[in-house]
Design a protein around this motif. Sequence first.
Motif, PDB file in Angstrom:
ATOM      1  N   PHE A   1       0.862  -1.180   0.000  1.00  0.00           N
ATOM      2  CA  PHE A   1       0.000   0.000   0.000  1.00  0.00           C
ATOM      3  C   PHE A   1       0.901   1.234   0.000  1.00  0.00           C
ATOM      4  CE2 PHE A   1      -4.207  -1.705   2.014  1.00  0.00           C
ATOM      5  CZ  PHE A   1      -4.292  -2.643   1.006  1.00  0.00           C
ATOM      6  N   HIS A   2       0.873   1.958  -1.093  1.00  0.00           N
ATOM      7  CA  HIS A   2       1.782   3.090  -1.310  1.00  0.00           C
ATOM      8  C   HIS A   2       0.960   4.382  -1.271  1.00  0.00           C
ATOM      9  CE1 HIS A   2       5.446   4.612  -3.859  1.00  0.00           C
ATOM     10  NE2 HIS A   2       5.143   5.420  -2.866  1.00  0.00           N
ATOM     11  N   TYR A   3       1.150   5.159  -0.204  1.00  0.00           N
ATOM     12  CA  TYR A   3       0.351   6.367   0.014  1.00  0.00           C
ATOM     13  C   TYR A   3       1.110   7.577  -0.548  1.00  0.00           C
ATOM     14  CZ  TYR A   3      -2.405   3.355   3.028  1.00  0.00           C
ATOM     15  OH  TYR A   3      -3.201   2.338   3.517  1.00  0.00           O
ATOM     16  N   ARG A   4       0.849   7.895  -1.798  1.00  0.00           N
ATOM     17  CA  ARG A   4       1.609   8.909  -2.523  1.00  0.00           C
ATOM     18  C   ARG A   4       1.086  10.315  -2.246  1.00  0.00           C
ATOM     19  NH1 ARG A   4       6.240   8.664  -5.741  1.00  0.00           N
ATOM     20  NH2 ARG A   4       5.279  10.306  -6.955  1.00  0.00           N
ATOM     21  N   ASP A   5       2.006  11.268  -2.075  1.00  0.00           N
ATOM     22  CA  ASP A   5       1.611  12.674  -1.984  1.00  0.00           C
ATOM     23  C   ASP A   5       1.217  13.204  -3.357  1.00  0.00           C
ATOM     24  OD1 ASP A   5       1.995  12.749   0.711  1.00  0.00           O
ATOM     25  OD2 ASP A   5       4.017  13.550   0.609  1.00  0.00           O
ATOM     26  N   LYS A   6       1.921  12.761  -4.399  1.00  0.00           N
ATOM     27  CA  LYS A   6       1.612  13.172  -5.774  1.00  0.00           C
ATOM     28  C   LYS A   6       1.271  11.931  -6.583  1.00  0.00           C
ATOM     29  CE  LYS A   6       4.801  17.111  -5.632  1.00  0.00           C
ATOM     30  NZ  LYS A   6       6.012  17.729  -6.237  1.00  0.00           N
ATOM     31  N   CYS A   7       0.202  12.019  -7.358  1.00  0.00           N
ATOM     32  CA  CYS A   7      -0.210  10.835  -8.098  1.00  0.00           C
ATOM     33  C   CYS A   7       0.638  10.637  -9.348  1.00  0.00           C
ATOM     34  CB  CYS A   7      -1.694  10.881  -8.454  1.00  0.00           C
ATOM     35  SG  CYS A   7      -2.226  12.359  -9.309  1.00  0.00           S
ATOM     36  N   ILE A   8       0.884   9.374  -9.669  1.00  0.00           N
ATOM     37  CA  ILE A   8       1.636   9.019 -10.869  1.00  0.00           C
ATOM     38  C   ILE A   8       0.776   9.245 -12.107  1.00  0.00           C
ATOM     39  CG2 ILE A   8       2.840   7.131 -12.056  1.00  0.00           C
ATOM     40  CD1 ILE A   8       4.258   8.123  -9.555  1.00  0.00           C
ATOM     41  N   ASN A   9      -0.450   8.776 -12.043  1.00  0.00           N
ATOM     42  CA  ASN A   9      -1.417   8.978 -13.118  1.00  0.00           C
ATOM     43  C   ASN A   9      -2.761   9.251 -12.455  1.00  0.00           C
ATOM     44  OD1 ASN A   9      -3.214   8.919 -15.223  1.00  0.00           O
ATOM     45  ND2 ASN A   9      -2.545   6.952 -16.055  1.00  0.00           N
ATOM     46  N   CYS A  10      -3.129  10.515 -12.414  1.00  0.00           N
ATOM     47  CA  CYS A  10      -4.315  10.923 -11.653  1.00  0.00           C
ATOM     48  C   CYS A  10      -5.623  10.401 -12.257  1.00  0.00           C
ATOM     49  CB  CYS A  10      -4.368  12.446 -11.553  1.00  0.00           C
ATOM     50  SG  CYS A  10      -2.987  13.144 -10.604  1.00  0.00           S
ATOM     51  N   LYS A  11      -5.577   9.819 -13.451  1.00  0.00           N
ATOM     52  CA  LYS A  11      -6.792   9.315 -14.089  1.00  0.00           C
ATOM     53  C   LYS A  11      -6.949   7.806 -13.930  1.00  0.00           C
ATOM     54  CE  LYS A  11      -6.961  13.050 -17.508  1.00  0.00           C
ATOM     55  NZ  LYS A  11      -6.996  13.411 -18.943  1.00  0.00           N
ATOM     56  N   MET A  12      -6.110   7.188 -13.119  1.00  0.00           N
ATOM     57  CA  MET A  12      -6.220   5.742 -12.917  1.00  0.00           C
ATOM     58  C   MET A  12      -7.519   5.409 -12.185  1.00  0.00           C
ATOM     59  SD  MET A  12      -2.283   4.770 -11.895  1.00  0.00           S
ATOM     60  CE  MET A  12      -2.470   3.004 -12.042  1.00  0.00           C
ATOM     61  N   VAL A  13      -8.089   4.245 -12.487  1.00  0.00           N
ATOM     62  CA  VAL A  13      -9.340   3.796 -11.867  1.00  0.00           C
ATOM     63  C   VAL A  13      -9.066   3.433 -10.412  1.00  0.00           C
ATOM     64  CG1 VAL A  13     -11.172   2.068 -11.922  1.00  0.00           C
ATOM     65  CG2 VAL A  13     -10.192   2.944 -14.071  1.00  0.00           C
ATOM     66  N   LEU A  14      -9.914   3.944  -9.502  1.00  0.00           N
ATOM     67  CA  LEU A  14      -9.761   3.685  -8.079  1.00  0.00           C
ATOM     68  C   LEU A  14     -10.879   2.785  -7.572  1.00  0.00           C
ATOM     69  CD1 LEU A  14      -8.869   7.286  -6.783  1.00  0.00           C
ATOM     70  CD2 LEU A  14      -7.305   5.474  -7.513  1.00  0.00           C
ATOM     71  N   ILE A  15     -10.535   1.919  -6.615  1.00  0.00           N
ATOM     72  CA  ILE A  15     -11.539   1.075  -5.964  1.00  0.00           C
ATOM     73  C   ILE A  15     -11.401   1.238  -4.446  1.00  0.00           C
ATOM     74  CG2 ILE A  15     -11.596  -0.619  -7.836  1.00  0.00           C
ATOM     75  CD1 ILE A  15      -9.901  -2.460  -6.023  1.00  0.00           C
ATOM     76  N   VAL A  16     -12.482   0.951  -3.718  1.00  0.00           N
ATOM     77  CA  VAL A  16     -12.464   1.064  -2.265  1.00  0.00           C
ATOM     78  C   VAL A  16     -11.793  -0.171  -1.668  1.00  0.00           C
ATOM     79  CG1 VAL A  16     -13.887   1.172  -0.187  1.00  0.00           C
ATOM     80  CG2 VAL A  16     -14.509   2.523  -2.208  1.00  0.00           C
ATOM     81  N   ASP A  17     -10.879   0.064  -0.729  1.00  0.00           N
ATOM     82  CA  ASP A  17     -10.183  -1.037  -0.059  1.00  0.00           C
ATOM     83  C   ASP A  17     -10.044  -0.675   1.424  1.00  0.00           C
ATOM     84  OD1 ASP A  17      -8.370  -2.907   0.967  1.00  0.00           O
ATOM     85  OD2 ASP A  17      -7.320  -3.117  -0.943  1.00  0.00           O
ATOM     86  N   TYR A  18     -10.779  -1.393   2.289  1.00  0.00           N
ATOM     87  CA  TYR A  18     -10.786  -1.110   3.727  1.00  0.00           C
ATOM     88  C   TYR A  18      -9.803  -1.985   4.523  1.00  0.00           C
ATOM     89  CZ  TYR A  18     -15.146   1.542   3.060  1.00  0.00           C
ATOM     90  OH  TYR A  18     -16.092   2.464   2.666  1.00  0.00           O
TER      91      TYR A  18
END
Length: 444
Positions: A396-413
Amino acid sequence: MLVLVYISMRTSLNERLRVDLEHLQRQLILEKPNPHWNYTNSWRRIGNASLRHEIYSAYFDARTEIIGNVRMDEDQITIGSLRIFATLPVRLRDSKVSCIVRFADFSSQEIVAEEAGAMHDVHNNSFAAWSIMCPLHASRRDPMRLPQAVALSYASNRLSHLSPSFIQISYPRNMTSLFTKSRPAISVCVGPLQENYSNVLRLVEFVEMYRLQGAAHFYFYYVEASNEVQRVLAHYQRHGLADVFEWNVQPHLQDLHYAGIVAQFNDCVYRANVVDNYRYAAVVDLDEVLMPLKHNSLADYLRQCDEGRTAGFVFRNVFFYRKDSNDTFNSPTHVLNRLLYTQSKVRRTLEIMPAYVRSKLVVNTRSIVEMGNHQVYRSAPGFVDHVVHPTVGLLFHYRDKCINCKMVLIVDYTARRFGSLLFDRVDTTCLEVFMDRHGICELA
């Protein structure tokens, strides 16, 4: 056919020689030459200061299987090697590098290095982290003694020989652990803190998250860090949970990849192995959490899945982004520090990056010869990597700046299963360190 038989016989004899050598080596009585050495290193200039060549640390390595040419005859026996980490030009003109070893009585000996070269991950920089290995052979007729300090010598830096820069050699804190089984505990090697790092809350959360995962000790190296961050590091140091080292690479910040992170990770893994006898080292940055998905913790995963010959467990990368909105639904109302990044960032990238692309690892420290930022580049004979299946564990890599801001995101708890304990541990630490600020850890 005769050639093949001859090669087979030589290989068999060589294997028997190494087995016999290892058995004899374990019978030797090896005494630490400087019991008062406190294991604190810093970068030191080698020879001519204008060349900006530097040396950081040296470790006694008892593994004879990683030495190319071992000796076991009537005169000499191989007792191990020295592993030295330095910063040198990528294209050093010298074909030969030597180690000058110094003993407690100030006598010295020059040993030609068996290995000397820039490590991987240079990234088109003019300087690189170098790894140098010099074998140690002892006389079978004289009393056994180990060197106390070592310096590097090579022709293109004339002063390296005329005025050598000696550094103390690191040995096990307890020499009786030299050939014993390593402690089945996890240490954490953290990437260098730089650019006046000031995110106190992230630092505390990082440490407490890994402690919940089973980590027993942390190694921090700082280039620049705020006073508040240094207070937190001092707190963990006082409690015996961390070692903190100055990483004074300021002269090479512009011509050495990412503040010399490759040298730092290698120094850390060797330190965890040689000095403290930890079996595992998680090699990560402050914004990265190795997350088992089917086990209660990282320690549980290793306990159940490590069969003993794995060099590194490779966790594939997914991103969480700082710019994503905060979800504080599970933050208890009574906590002082609510915005924990592992608890408030719950959407990650759907795409899982390939192994060795931004991956991070837990390594068996006894297996590592050369460590990279995202992979093991060289391991001892008989050890191989294991790529963790993405249904079993992820980075789990918590980036301050996104590599590709248009990547598809999913919820993960997944990380929220640590939430209750994590909030309490973070608040407790922040109260102990920042009582003058009512227990509030600042979030940069």
